[in-house]
Design a protein around this motif. Structure first.
Motif, mmCIF file in Angstrom:
data_model
loop_
_atom_site.group_PDB
_atom_site.id
_atom_site.type_symbol
_atom_site.label_atom_id
_atom_site.label_comp_id
_atom_site.label_asym_id
_atom_site.label_seq_id
_atom_site.Cartn_x
_atom_site.Cartn_y
_atom_site.Cartn_z
ATOM 1 N N ALA A 4 0.852 -1.195 0.000
ATOM 2 C CA ALA A 4 0.000 0.000 0.000
ATOM 3 C C ALA A 4 0.884 1.239 0.000
ATOM 4 O O ALA A 4 1.922 1.254 0.655
ATOM 5 N N PRO A 5 0.494 2.256 -0.764
ATOM 6 C CA PRO A 5 1.308 3.479 -0.773
ATOM 7 C C PRO A 5 1.274 4.164 0.591
ATOM 8 O O PRO A 5 0.310 4.015 1.338
ATOM 9 N N ALA A 6 2.350 4.886 0.881
ATOM 10 C CA ALA A 6 2.387 5.644 2.129
ATOM 11 C C ALA A 6 1.435 6.828 2.020
ATOM 12 O O ALA A 6 1.080 7.253 0.920
ATOM 13 N N ASP A 7 1.036 7.327 3.153
ATOM 14 C CA ASP A 7 0.206 8.532 3.206
ATOM 15 C C ASP A 7 0.858 9.614 2.331
ATOM 16 O O ASP A 7 2.022 9.953 2.528
#
Ligand SMILES: *[C@@H]1O[C@H](CO)[C@@H](O)[C@H](O)[C@H]1NC(C)=O
Ligand SMILES: *[C@@H]1O[C@H](CO)[C@@H](O)[C@H](O)[C@H]1NC(C)=O
Ligand SMILES: *[C@@H]1O[C@H](CO)[C@@H](O)[C@H](O)[C@H]1NC(C)=O
Length: 193
Positions: A4-7
């Motif tokens: 999942a991509p970081a914030d």
């Protein structure tokens, strides 16, 4: 890890340096520059007693030669990863900073990548650096590596659990070197490949 991509709001964040409290600034600068080829970027004196020193490797240079002048290193300060900051406090009574008496602590080690660990090992010996584990050697059963990475008494494991860790750490670290910096911080030296 997670895919999942970081914030998105953390875009541009990265770890720039780790910081060590040192007892003898000259000794530490000499160690990291002469043994590991780091460069002395600057020393900032906040007061006559407290200073902050940055050491870094050249970040490739502007023209592919791998060389950067001090001015270029400083300009890159907030873009460079893998810097070491040495915090030096010169106390009134000249007493050294007390390190932890046992290896139990939250600081584990500094990780360094080298192209040729065997050549590095010879280099460490030339400089008289204390080596705890050589390339290809078993993990030592005494000293700071006898417990998994400084965990010391905090682990409170059974003999079987300990043995499982020891065997696993031995395999994992077979090609790595473990050594010590002048203040007793553990250095883990890994091959680039
Ligand atoms: C600090 O380290 C330098 C370089 O190793 C050494 O010459 C000097 O004597 C040391 N100073 C003290 C107070 O130990
Ligand atoms: C590369 O850059 C460095 C630092 O600016 C300079 O000293 C060096 O002469 C340059 N080398 C070449 C081949 O241009
Ligand atoms: C260590 O483990 C033993 C056995 O599980 C337990 O009795 C003891 O309280 C533990 N000691 C600490 C300091 O956690």
């Amino acid at each position: 890890g997670t895919d999942a991509p970081a914030d998105i709001r953390t875009l541009g964040y990265f770890i720039n340096h780790l910081s060590l409290n040192v007892n003898n600034l000259t000794r530490s600068i000499e160690f990291y520059t002469s043994v590991f080829g780091m460069r002395h970027m600057f020393t900032y004196h906040l007061t006559p007693r407290l200073s902050f020193t940055y050491l870094t490797h050249s970040a490739g240079g502007r023209n592919g030669t791998g060389y950067q002048t001090t001015q270029e290193l400083i300009r890159d300060k907030n873009n460079a990863a893998g810097a070491i900051e040495l915090v030096h406090f010169s106390p009134r009574d000249k007493k050294d900073i007390e390190g932890p008496k046992t290896r139990t602590g939250t600081f584990s080690h500094v990780g360094i990548i080298v192209p040729n660990p065997k050549a590095t090992q010879e280099r460490l010996k030339e400089f008289g650096v204390r080596i705890y584990k050589e390339v290809g050697a078993e993990m030592p059963t005494e000293g700071p590596l006898s417990n998994p990475f400084y965990l010391g008494d905090a682990t409170n494991l059974s003999e079987e659990e300990f043995e499982e860790i020891r065997v696993g750490m031995g395999k994992l670290n077979m090609l790595n070197i473990f050594a010590e910096d002048p203040d007793g911080n553990l250095l883990e030296i890994q091959p680039a490949d």
